[in-house]
Design a protein around this motif. Structure first.
Motif, short mmCIF file in Angstrom:
data_model
loop_
_atom_site.label_atom_id
_atom_site.label_comp_id
_atom_site.label_asym_id
_atom_site.label_seq_id
_atom_site.Cartn_x
_atom_site.Cartn_y
_atom_site.Cartn_z
N ASP A 56 58.01 38.08 26.41
CA ASP A 56 56.93 36.11 27.13
C ASP A 56 56.77 36.53 28.13
N ALA A 57 57.62 36.69 29.05
CA ALA A 57 56.91 37.13 30.61
C ALA A 57 55.63 38.01 30.78
N GLY A 58 55.44 39.24 29.20
CA GLY A 58 54.23 39.92 29.62
C GLY A 58 54.93 41.17 30.89
N ARG A 59 56.27 40.83 30.89
CA ARG A 59 56.97 41.91 31.56
C ARG A 59 57.00 43.44 31.12
N VAL A 60 57.30 43.50 29.32
CA VAL A 60 57.65 44.40 28.85
C VAL A 60 56.95 43.96 27.57
#
Length: 248
Positions: A56-60
């Motif tokens: 959700d945080a756009g890290r993966v």
């Protein structure tokens, strides 16, 4: 959560296999299911929820793939060498179809992390060792990295050797070994609880493969969890949630 999927054909096999992407941005993580599993098993067994904050945080972005184990390694009616040949078709599919699609979805420049539990750990580690140019990091959860111990029988040859990380790493040398030392990192995680020793051999096999990597000077970590840590999705989900943040 953003989701899309694609079906890609496997040369020499009559079925397409599914790849499901979860997420919109971040480092691509190629996630294998456990033995004979499907691309949506991670979602159904809680692993997606375990790493959802990173997605959700756009890290993966997670790219979950179908297995082809039922046609290859898990078909014990076949001799080991034939199972290895069929497994080679799956590895070629990953290399020639899946990785290009993952890179295209990820902007073409991101290095891929390969992750898998149980037999999926074998697939993740084998892919990193064969395609470290694209997949320089593998996380193996409760794996066994010697296919000749999987109810094997019959004469074995090159197909088995080059599908067996425990064998081909032990025999690696020269420029290729130097390249692996410079390029690849392997994280081996295993528990000491139910089914990690018998019948899977995951605990001893993980120690054995860590010793092979150590003997060749290949960068790796060994993380052994406690006697409550079982060979099952809740523990694999917890282990991935523990380790994945530092690689994103």
């Amino acid at each position: 959560m953003e989701q899309r999927s694609v079906r890609l054909g496997v040369p020499g096999h009559d079925a397409d296999l599914e790849v499901v992407r979860y997420g919109h941005w971040g480092r691509p993580v190629l996630l294998f299911p456990s033995e004979a599993g499907a691309a949506r098993d991670a979602e159904g067994n809680g692993m997606l929820d375990a790493v959802r904050p990173l997605v959700d945080a756009g890290r993966v972005s997670l790219f979950c793939v179908d297995s082809l184990d039922g046609w290859s390694w898990s078909d014990t009616s076949l001799p080991t060498e034939e199972r290895a040949r069929r497994a080679g078709a799956y590895t070629a599919w990953l290399s020639e179809a899946v990785l290009p699609w993952v890179q295209g979805e990820s902007g073409g420049s991101s290095e891929v992390v390969a992750v898998g539990p149980s037999m999926g750990a074998y697939h993740a580690v084998h892919l990193a060792l064969t395609r470290a140019d694209v997949v320089p990091l593998a996380i193996g959860l409760s794996g066994n990295y010697d296919p000749t111990t999987w109810n094997g029988w019959g004469e074995v040859g090159d197909a088995t050797h080059f599908a067996n990380p425990s064998a081909y790493v032990a025999h690696a040398g020269g420029d290729h070994l130097d390249w692996l030392r410079a390029r690849v990192s392997i994280l081996l995680v295993v528990g000491q609880g139910p089914f990690e020793v018998s019948p899977t051999r995951s605990l001893p096999a993980t120690h054995e493969f860590a010793n092979v990597l150590s003997g060749k000077g290949i960068r790796h970590e060994l993380d052994v969890w406690g006697h409550d840590s079982a060979h099952d999705w809740p523990w694999w989900s917890r282990q991935l949630a523990h380790h994945l943040p530092r690689f994103t």
